[in-house]
Scaffold this motif. Structure first.
Motif, PDB file in Angstrom:
ATOM      1  N   SER A  33       0.839  -1.184   0.000  1.00 48.17           N
ATOM      2  CA  SER A  33       0.000   0.000   0.000  1.00 48.17           C
ATOM      3  C   SER A  33       0.882   1.244   0.000  1.00 48.17           C
ATOM      4  O   SER A  33       2.090   1.180   0.252  1.00 48.17           O
ATOM      5  CB  SER A  33      -0.905  -0.002   1.239  1.00 48.17           C
ATOM      6  OG  SER A  33      -1.845   1.050   1.185  1.00 48.17           O
ATOM      7  N   THR A  34       0.270   2.370  -0.312  1.00 46.92           N
ATOM      8  CA  THR A  34       0.925   3.668  -0.221  1.00 46.92           C
ATOM      9  C   THR A  34      -0.054   4.624   0.458  1.00 46.92           C
ATOM     10  O   THR A  34      -1.229   4.295   0.654  1.00 46.92           O
ATOM     11  CB  THR A  34       1.289   4.229  -1.605  1.00 46.92           C
ATOM     12  OG1 THR A  34       0.074   4.579  -2.304  1.00 46.92           O
ATOM     13  CG2 THR A  34       2.060   3.213  -2.442  1.00 46.92           C
ATOM     14  N   ALA A  35       0.428   5.802   0.787  1.00 49.05           N
ATOM     15  CA  ALA A  35      -0.438   6.766   1.465  1.00 49.05           C
ATOM     16  C   ALA A  35      -1.676   7.085   0.636  1.00 49.05           C
ATOM     17  O   ALA A  35      -2.783   7.209   1.167  1.00 49.05           O
ATOM     18  CB  ALA A  35       0.349   8.046   1.767  1.00 49.05           C
ATOM     19  N   VAL A  36      -1.509   7.180  -0.674  1.00 49.38           N
ATOM     20  CA  VAL A  36      -2.608   7.597  -1.544  1.00 49.38           C
ATOM     21  C   VAL A  36      -3.689   6.524  -1.667  1.00 49.38           C
ATOM     22  O   VAL A  36      -4.876   6.838  -1.783  1.00 49.38           O
ATOM     23  CB  VAL A  36      -2.064   7.989  -2.935  1.00 49.38           C
ATOM     24  CG1 VAL A  36      -3.194   8.262  -3.904  1.00 49.38           C
ATOM     25  CG2 VAL A  36      -1.167   9.213  -2.819  1.00 49.38           C
ATOM     26  N   ILE A  37      -3.302   5.256  -1.630  1.00 46.19           N
ATOM     27  CA  ILE A  37      -4.286   4.184  -1.829  1.00 46.19           C
ATOM     28  C   ILE A  37      -4.620   3.454  -0.532  1.00 46.19           C
ATOM     29  O   ILE A  37      -5.249   2.392  -0.560  1.00 46.19           O
ATOM     30  CB  ILE A  37      -3.806   3.176  -2.893  1.00 46.19           C
ATOM     31  CG1 ILE A  37      -2.545   2.440  -2.418  1.00 46.19           C
ATOM     32  CG2 ILE A  37      -3.584   3.857  -4.224  1.00 46.19           C
ATOM     33  CD1 ILE A  37      -2.154   1.271  -3.328  1.00 46.19           C
ATOM     34  N   ARG A  38      -4.244   4.013   0.608  1.00 47.61           N
ATOM     35  CA  ARG A  38      -4.411   3.302   1.881  1.00 47.61           C
ATOM     36  C   ARG A  38      -5.875   2.955   2.149  1.00 47.61           C
ATOM     37  O   ARG A  38      -6.179   1.862   2.653  1.00 47.61           O
ATOM     38  CB  ARG A  38      -3.869   4.165   3.021  1.00 47.61           C
ATOM     39  CG  ARG A  38      -3.687   3.419   4.348  1.00 47.61           C
ATOM     40  CD  ARG A  38      -2.735   2.233   4.175  1.00 47.61           C
ATOM     41  NE  ARG A  38      -2.208   1.705   5.421  1.00 47.61           N
ATOM     42  CZ  ARG A  38      -2.860   0.954   6.291  1.00 47.61           C
ATOM     43  NH1 ARG A  38      -4.125   0.654   6.067  1.00 47.61           N
ATOM     44  NH2 ARG A  38      -2.287   0.513   7.387  1.00 47.61           N
ATOM     45  N   SER A  39      -6.806   3.837   1.837  1.00 48.82           N
ATOM     46  CA  SER A  39      -8.216   3.532   2.085  1.00 48.82           C
ATOM     47  C   SER A  39      -8.683   2.381   1.198  1.00 48.82           C
ATOM     48  O   SER A  39      -9.548   1.585   1.594  1.00 48.82           O
ATOM     49  CB  SER A  39      -9.091   4.769   1.861  1.00 48.82           C
ATOM     50  OG  SER A  39      -9.031   5.190   0.501  1.00 48.82           O
ATOM     51  N   ARG A  40      -8.101   2.257   0.015  1.00 49.14           N
ATOM     52  CA  ARG A  40      -8.501   1.207  -0.918  1.00 49.14           C
ATOM     53  C   ARG A  40      -7.965  -0.154  -0.477  1.00 49.14           C
ATOM     54  O   ARG A  40      -8.682  -1.159  -0.517  1.00 49.14           O
ATOM     55  CB  ARG A  40      -8.030   1.567  -2.324  1.00 49.14           C
ATOM     56  CG  ARG A  40      -8.646   2.863  -2.799  1.00 49.14           C
ATOM     57  CD  ARG A  40      -7.896   3.520  -3.936  1.00 49.14           C
ATOM     58  NE  ARG A  40      -8.118   4.962  -3.911  1.00 49.14           N
ATOM     59  CZ  ARG A  40      -7.628   5.818  -4.786  1.00 49.14           C
ATOM     60  NH1 ARG A  40      -6.879   5.388  -5.781  1.00 49.14           N
ATOM     61  NH2 ARG A  40      -7.869   7.103  -4.675  1.00 49.14           N
ATOM     62  N   THR A  41      -6.700  -0.181  -0.083  1.00 48.06           N
ATOM     63  CA  THR A  41      -6.141  -1.447   0.374  1.00 48.06           C
ATOM     64  C   THR A  41      -6.800  -1.886   1.686  1.00 48.06           C
ATOM     65  O   THR A  41      -7.006  -3.081   1.910  1.00 48.06           O
ATOM     66  CB  THR A  41      -4.625  -1.352   0.536  1.00 48.06           C
ATOM     67  OG1 THR A  41      -4.284  -0.213   1.356  1.00 48.06           O
ATOM     68  CG2 THR A  41      -3.949  -1.197  -0.824  1.00 48.06           C
ATOM     69  N   ALA A  42      -7.136  -0.924   2.541  1.00 49.27           N
ATOM     70  CA  ALA A  42      -7.834  -1.270   3.792  1.00 49.27           C
ATOM     71  C   ALA A  42      -9.197  -1.880   3.498  1.00 49.27           C
ATOM     72  O   ALA A  42      -9.616  -2.848   4.153  1.00 49.27           O
ATOM     73  CB  ALA A  42      -7.984  -0.027   4.664  1.00 49.27           C
ATOM     74  N   ALA A  43      -9.899  -1.338   2.512  1.00 55.80           N
ATOM     75  CA  ALA A  43     -11.209  -1.878   2.138  1.00 55.80           C
ATOM     76  C   ALA A  43     -11.069  -3.278   1.553  1.00 55.80           C
ATOM     77  O   ALA A  43     -11.892  -4.167   1.823  1.00 55.80           O
ATOM     78  CB  ALA A  43     -11.886  -0.948   1.141  1.00 55.80           C
ATOM     79  N   ILE A  44     -10.025  -3.490   0.747  1.00 55.92           N
ATOM     80  CA  ILE A  44      -9.784  -4.820   0.181  1.00 55.92           C
ATOM     81  C   ILE A  44      -9.526  -5.819   1.310  1.00 55.92           C
ATOM     82  O   ILE A  44     -10.078  -6.920   1.329  1.00 55.92           O
ATOM     83  CB  ILE A  44      -8.592  -4.780  -0.800  1.00 55.92           C
ATOM     84  CG1 ILE A  44      -8.963  -4.000  -2.062  1.00 55.92           C
ATOM     85  CG2 ILE A  44      -8.144  -6.191  -1.161  1.00 55.92           C
ATOM     86  CD1 ILE A  44      -7.789  -3.694  -2.968  1.00 55.92           C
ATOM     87  N   ALA A  45      -8.676  -5.427   2.257  1.00 61.59           N
ATOM     88  CA  ALA A  45      -8.355  -6.307   3.381  1.00 61.59           C
ATOM     89  C   ALA A  45      -9.609  -6.661   4.174  1.00 61.59           C
ATOM     90  O   ALA A  45      -9.798  -7.814   4.597  1.00 61.59           O
ATOM     91  CB  ALA A  45      -7.322  -5.643   4.284  1.00 61.59           C
ATOM     92  N   GLN A  46     -10.476  -5.693   4.360  1.00 63.65           N
ATOM     93  CA  GLN A  46     -11.706  -5.926   5.114  1.00 63.65           C
ATOM     94  C   GLN A  46     -12.619  -6.907   4.377  1.00 63.65           C
ATOM     95  O   GLN A  46     -13.218  -7.799   4.992  1.00 63.65           O
ATOM     96  CB  GLN A  46     -12.427  -4.607   5.355  1.00 63.65           C
ATOM     97  CG  GLN A  46     -13.690  -4.736   6.199  1.00 63.65           C
ATOM     98  CD  GLN A  46     -14.340  -3.391   6.467  1.00 63.65           C
ATOM     99  OE1 GLN A  46     -13.871  -2.348   6.042  1.00 63.65           O
ATOM    100  NE2 GLN A  46     -15.457  -3.422   7.181  1.00 63.65           N
ATOM    101  N   MET A  47     -12.732  -6.765   3.064  1.00 62.77           N
ATOM    102  CA  MET A  47     -13.582  -7.670   2.294  1.00 62.77           C
ATOM    103  C   MET A  47     -13.040  -9.089   2.321  1.00 62.77           C
ATOM    104  O   MET A  47     -13.798 -10.053   2.496  1.00 62.77           O
ATOM    105  CB  MET A  47     -13.693  -7.163   0.851  1.00 62.77           C
ATOM    106  CG  MET A  47     -14.515  -5.899   0.699  1.00 62.77           C
ATOM    107  SD  MET A  47     -14.834  -5.431  -1.033  1.00 62.77           S
ATOM    108  CE  MET A  47     -13.199  -4.950  -1.583  1.00 62.77           C
ATOM    109  N   LEU A  48     -11.726  -9.252   2.166  1.00 60.57           N
ATOM    110  CA  LEU A  48     -11.140 -10.584   2.154  1.00 60.57           C
ATOM    111  C   LEU A  48     -11.222 -11.240   3.522  1.00 60.57           C
ATOM    112  O   LEU A  48     -11.346 -12.468   3.626  1.00 60.57           O
ATOM    113  CB  LEU A  48      -9.685 -10.507   1.684  1.00 60.57           C
ATOM    114  CG  LEU A  48      -9.457  -9.986   0.254  1.00 60.57           C
ATOM    115  CD1 LEU A  48      -7.992 -10.108  -0.130  1.00 60.57           C
ATOM    116  CD2 LEU A  48     -10.327 -10.719  -0.745  1.00 60.57           C
TER     117      LEU A  48
END
Length: 490
Positions: A339-354
């Motif tokens: 992840s990076t600072a810019v996409i952190r909300s996106r990777t967090a959402a992916i982690a939550q779904m998985l």
């Protein structure tokens, strides 16, 4: 924002808050995401219009005598900033050089080019080793940026120098790595109408909130890559929102052979990952509902390639858990998700779904400039990507195909699909190609290669003082309007 009254000669400073530093000032070594910082110094062979169709720039016209040949007519009045001349020989030098740059992030754009013939100083004929339907589109991206012939022949180190013909000259002495880029107007530029500001100052601000604050507080005139969920908060302000839907947020599994993460080598596990994707939930949590999660494929509805049949795909946690159990992963498994600072909300959402299926995604933070390189080096088993949704050929060639740069594990699992794509590329009628491209979109999901999350708006915010003599258009994969024709009203 579009109006007359532009200054007769360049004046003032355009201040831009941008989200990402460029690893190199060399067009051949910059990703399309990084390229925005290079665009003031370089001209591309073509531009793109509001309908994502090519329009003239360094090339004034083009013909396609057959699916594997493009004949470009070139300007005869362009001089590079180092004094060398732009001509057909320069085009040949650039395209042949671009094919040889090791580790080039846009290698897929040059791989189909076989050779370039100099028919005359103003005519270059580009020969392909296979049909290349989106060549003109790609030449409007950083891949089409022309570097001075003298710089190429002299092996100038373009990681920290520029050698373009663009409307502004990069100020190397003012550059602060990771913080600042400064440009000054090029007095010898061939298209004087496009250069309305004397100076351009990029501030690299990786934090989303800080970038938004910079435009709200008047520190900058333009802020790029603003989180879509922040657009609602700007209602009633004097700021202008510039936005379009040309990007697909997606999760890609690169390690389908199970080298780093054995579970990903199992097709049922990958299918389970796809079933854990909740597009509506992702759009709401990450984009505040400002994206378009109804689209279940990769192509924008504004294009020929949109396939409504894919929209019916939904998440199914119970089925995903059953697949994981049958594959021997009833207790789940874990992997590292960069992840990076810019996409952190996106990777967090992916982690939550998985996590709903028992899969643990350990988020590993890294610098934005390292992210794409880590994918290409095979350091990433699965990760967030943002492919174009308007150029189906670029979507396939770069993001999915076994021949593209996002196949670091040297897989051959899509060879049959690559053959289908190649067959379609020789067809001149888009409607003849569409059934094949529909099949490729479906197969990318079914085989667990790439999963769409939502259509992502590209959002830039402009101050009320920013003006333009033309309607600002986001060029392919840029994250803000290019500085041509922009100026700041005093």
């Amino acid at each position: 924002m579009v109006e007359a009254g532009a200054p007769a000669s360049p004046e003032g400073t355009l201040r831009i808050a941008h989200w990402l530093e460029a690893l190199a000032m060399d067009p051949a070594r910059a990703t399309t995401h990084q390229a925005y910082l290079l665009m003031p110094a370089y001209d591309t062979l073509l531009d793109i219009d509001a309908d994502f169709q090519p329009k003239p720039r360094l090339a004034t016209g083009w013909e396609q005598p057959d699916p594997q040949t493009y004949r470009l007519t070139l300007r005869d009045d362009v001089t590079f900033q180092d004094g060398s001349k732009f001509d057909a020989q320069n085009v040949k030098l650039n395209l042949e050089r671009d094919k040889t740059v090791a580790g080039a992030p846009n290698a897929n754009m040059f791989e189909p080019i076989d050779s370039v013939t100099v028919e005359s100083p103003t005519v270059a004929v580009v020969h392909m080793n296979r049909p290349y339907p989106n060549f003109l589109y790609n030449m409007s991206t950083i891949a089409g940026a022309m570097v001075s012939s003298d710089a190429i022949r002299g092996n100038i180190d373009l990681t920290s120098e520029t050698a373009g013909s663009g409307g502004w000259i990069w100020d190397k002495t003012a550059h602060q790595e990771g913080a600042k880029h400064v440009y000054h107007a090029n007095p010898s530029y061939w298209n004087k109408d496009a250069v309305r500001v004397e100076n351009i100052e990029f501030q690299i601000i990786t934090d989303d909130a800080a970038r938004l604050n910079a435009i709200q507080s008047g520190q900058v005139d333009l802020a790029t890559n603003i989180p879509p969920d922040q657009v609602v908060s700007l209602a009633g302000t004097n700021l202008n929102v510039l936005s379009d839907f040309t990007i697909t947020s997606a999760l890609e599994i690169f390690d389908r052979g199970g080298v780093k993460v054995p579970a990903f080598g199992n097709s049922d596990v990958r299918k389970a990952v796809g079933l854990l994707i909740d597009r509506q939930g992702f759009n709401q949590s990450v984009y505040g509902g400002q994206g378009d999660a109804a689209i279940g494929g990769f192509a924008s509805p504004a294009t020929t390639w949109y396939d409504a049949a894919l929209d019916a795909r939904t998440s199914n946690i119970d089925e995903a858990r059953t697949l994981l159990s049958d594959a021997g992963y009833a207790d789940g498994f874990s992997f590292d998700l960069p992840s990076t600072a810019v996409i952190r909300s996106r990777t967090a959402a992916i982690a939550q779904m998985l996590a709903a299926g028992g899969i643990t995604a350990n988020i590993i933070d890294m610098q934005s400039t390292e992210y794409t390189a880590a994918i290409r080096k095979g350091e990433v088993a699965a990760g967030y990507v943002s492919p174009t949704s308007v150029d189906i050929d670029q979507w396939w060639g770069r993001t999915v195909s076994n021949t593209g740069p996002f196949n670091p594990f040297k897989l051959n699992d899509l060879a049959d699909l690559d053959a289908e794509y190649t067959r379609s590329a020789s067809m001149t009628n888009p409607q003849d190609r569409k059934p094949i491209l529909d099949k490729l979109q479906q197969a990318a999901i079914d085989r667990g290669v790439l999963f769409p999350l939502s259509q992502q708006p590209r959002v830039s915010i402009a101050s009320s003082a920013l003006r333009s003599t033309e309607v600002p258009v986001f060029a392919p994969e840029d994250w803000g309007p290019r500085p041509q024709y922009l100026w700041v009203q005093k």
